[in-house]
Design a protein around this motif. Structure first.
Motif, PDB file in Angstrom:
ATOM      1  N   ARG A 125      41.031  51.106  37.496  1.00  0.00           N
ATOM      2  CA  ARG A 125      41.873  52.163  38.083  1.00  0.00           C
ATOM      3  C   ARG A 125      41.312  53.552  37.756  1.00  0.00           C
ATOM      4  O   ARG A 125      41.417  54.472  38.572  1.00  0.00           O
ATOM      5  N   ALA A 179      43.894  45.815  42.152  1.00  0.00           N
ATOM      6  CA  ALA A 179      44.536  44.528  42.472  1.00  0.00           C
ATOM      7  C   ALA A 179      43.532  43.371  42.444  1.00  0.00           C
ATOM      8  O   ALA A 179      43.903  42.231  42.119  1.00  0.00           O
ATOM      9  N   GLY A 180      42.275  43.650  42.775  1.00  0.00           N
ATOM     10  CA  GLY A 180      41.262  42.591  42.712  1.00  0.00           C
ATOM     11  C   GLY A 180      41.082  42.096  41.283  1.00  0.00           C
ATOM     12  O   GLY A 180      41.012  40.889  41.027  1.00  0.00           O
ATOM     13  N   HIS A 201      41.828  40.739  50.634  1.00  0.00           N
ATOM     14  CA  HIS A 201      42.332  42.058  50.259  1.00  0.00           C
ATOM     15  C   HIS A 201      43.601  41.811  49.448  1.00  0.00           C
ATOM     16  O   HIS A 201      44.654  41.486  50.002  1.00  0.00           O
ATOM     17  N   ALA A 202      43.497  41.958  48.113  1.00  0.00           N
ATOM     18  CA  ALA A 202      44.613  41.596  47.223  1.00  0.00           C
ATOM     19  C   ALA A 202      45.699  42.669  47.200  1.00  0.00           C
ATOM     20  O   ALA A 202      46.882  42.357  47.021  1.00  0.00           O
ATOM     21  N   GLY A 203      45.306  43.936  47.370  1.00  0.00           N
ATOM     22  CA  GLY A 203      46.295  45.017  47.293  1.00  0.00           C
ATOM     23  C   GLY A 203      45.604  46.333  46.970  1.00  0.00           C
ATOM     24  O   GLY A 203      44.422  46.521  47.273  1.00  0.00           O
ATOM     25  N   ASP A 204      46.340  47.228  46.311  1.00  0.00           N
ATOM     26  CA  ASP A 204      45.839  48.582  46.034  1.00  0.00           C
ATOM     27  C   ASP A 204      44.811  48.589  44.891  1.00  0.00           C
ATOM     28  O   ASP A 204      44.456  47.544  44.363  1.00  0.00           O
ATOM     29  N   CYS A 216      39.759  41.765  46.393  1.00  0.00           N
ATOM     30  CA  CYS A 216      39.526  43.202  46.527  1.00  0.00           C
ATOM     31  C   CYS A 216      40.790  44.030  46.354  1.00  0.00           C
ATOM     32  O   CYS A 216      41.858  43.672  46.853  1.00  0.00           O
ATOM     33  N   GLY A 217      40.612  45.178  45.682  1.00  0.00           N
ATOM     34  CA  GLY A 217      41.689  46.148  45.552  1.00  0.00           C
ATOM     35  C   GLY A 217      41.250  47.490  46.108  1.00  0.00           C
ATOM     36  O   GLY A 217      40.117  47.926  45.865  1.00  0.00           O
ATOM     37  N   ILE A 221      36.431  50.193  46.524  1.00  0.00           N
ATOM     38  CA  ILE A 221      37.199  48.970  46.258  1.00  0.00           C
ATOM     39  C   ILE A 221      36.692  48.334  44.964  1.00  0.00           C
ATOM     40  O   ILE A 221      35.494  48.405  44.640  1.00  0.00           O
ATOM     41  N   ASP A 222      37.634  47.775  44.179  1.00  0.00           N
ATOM     42  CA  ASP A 222      37.237  46.851  43.114  1.00  0.00           C
ATOM     43  C   ASP A 222      37.167  45.488  43.792  1.00  0.00           C
ATOM     44  O   ASP A 222      38.057  45.124  44.564  1.00  0.00           O
ATOM     45  N   HIS A 232      38.581  54.099  40.261  1.00  0.00           N
ATOM     46  CA  HIS A 232      39.200  54.437  41.552  1.00  0.00           C
ATOM     47  C   HIS A 232      39.643  55.906  41.560  1.00  0.00           C
ATOM     48  O   HIS A 232      39.426  56.624  42.537  1.00  0.00           O
TER      49      HIS A 232
END
Ligand code: NAD
Length: 296
Positions: free
Chosen positions: A103, A166-167, A160-163, A137-138, A117-118, A106
């Motif tokens: 984070r 999230a990955g 795509h897992a989320g924000d 992926c986040g 993206i992570d 990011h």
């Protein structure tokens, strides 16, 4: 053809980078380890002299580094990815790292105007070589959509897992399940055999019963039932005890940060740490059954 900067071409990053070159992309690679770098230069990547050199002119930057500290340093250091990349470059970090570092990366990327993206992976070196990795992926939907065609070359399942972060969350949750499941599967085979039940017979039954897991059907920790499992090659990795312990530590750190108890995750970490400390760091993680059997 996309211009890609690739930083960290080790056991995983090397074959991932090779697949991108073989798909026709223009790759500039950088690694602190000259030998690892040579392997991707031999298949057509440009040898970059530094992080800044690797990202110069790149449209996308992929990082595949050991841990959160490496990613923070490579992203936010002087002449790092964020300082040296051109505006509009998409940043993809595929390292498995702590959620806080992901984070932070990011946030630093967003503050400088970059999409990121992570995108940690599962599937191991075999999956990296075959281009069949699972990516979790986040990040924003827009950043994910930009990354997807490149991830499709290196992977088979792209989620795509989320924000932001999230990955990494998906990755540590998955590996917490896997680590605990492998231990209890090993316990069950040890108990069954101690009580006189043949391993193949136990496997055949549990495979179709409610105890069925991936640890059993794809990675059975005793030799015989699954010919491709590391148990059949004296627990050569695969996925090492050291890596499993690392991922379980990340899960415990995240759980503590969230003020959440995950008792089986904690017990799994304790067991793998014990086994790791007894000189088994480079063994496949399914070799933990040896400890349960009173060996190793
Ligand atoms: P590795 O140690 O083989 O590769 C990491 C590479 O990063 C090394 O070559 C190292 O020299 C390089 N590096 C470190 N700091 C650097 C820097 N500042 N600049 C440039 N290069 C630098 O590790 P790996 O097995 O490829 O794993 C990479 C990541 O993927 C880890 O986060 C790991 O947890 C994760 N992962 C590994 C596997 C696996 O089976 N090996 C599976 C899934 C996920």
């Amino acid at each position: 053809m996309t211009k890609i900067g690739f930083i960290g071409v080790g056991n995983m990053g090397g074959p991932m980078a090779r697949n991108l070159v073989q798909a026709g992309h223009e790759l500039a690679a950088f690694d602190l380890d000259e030998e690892k770098l040579n392997l991707v230069v031999q298949v057509g990547a440009r040898r970059a002299a530094s992080v800044a050199d690797a990202v110069a002119g790149a449209e996308m930057v992929v990082t595949m580094l050991p841990a959160g500290g490496h990613v923070r340093a490579v992203y936010t250091g002087e002449d790092g990815v964020i300082a040296a990349s051109a505006a509009g470059t998409l940043l993809i970090d595929s390292s498995t790292i702590d959620v806080d570092s992901a984070r932070a990366a990011h946030a630093a990327a967003a503050a400088a105007g970059f999409e990121m993206i992570d995108a940690p992976v599962s599937g191991g070196v075999g999956g990296a070589e075959a281009g069949t990795l699972t990516f979790m992926c986040g990040g924003t939907a827009a950043a994910f959509a930009r990354a997807k065609p490149i991830l499709d070359i290196m992977g088979g399942n792209i989620f795509h897992a989320g924000d932001a972060g999230a990955g990494q969350v998906a990755k540590i949750c998955n590996n917490m399940i896997l680590g605990a499941a492998m231990i209890v599967t090993g316990e069950a085979f040890t108990l069954g055999q101690r009580l006189g039940l043949d391993a193949q017979s136990l496997f055949d039954i549990v495979k179709t019963a409610s105890g069925q897991t991936w640890a059993l059907t794809s990675y059975c920790p005793v030799p015989g039932p699954v010919p491709t499992s590391p148990a059949n090659r004296d627990y050569q990795p695969g996925f090492t005890v050291e890596m499993m312990a690392k991922d379980l530590r990340l899960a415990q750190d995240a759980a503590q940060g969230a003020k959440l108890a995950t008792p089986l995750g904690a017990a799994a970490l304790a067991a793998y740490s014990l086994f790791e400390g007894a000189g088994n760091a480079q063994m496949d993680f399914s070799g933990i059954i040896k400890m349960l059997q009173g060996e190793g």
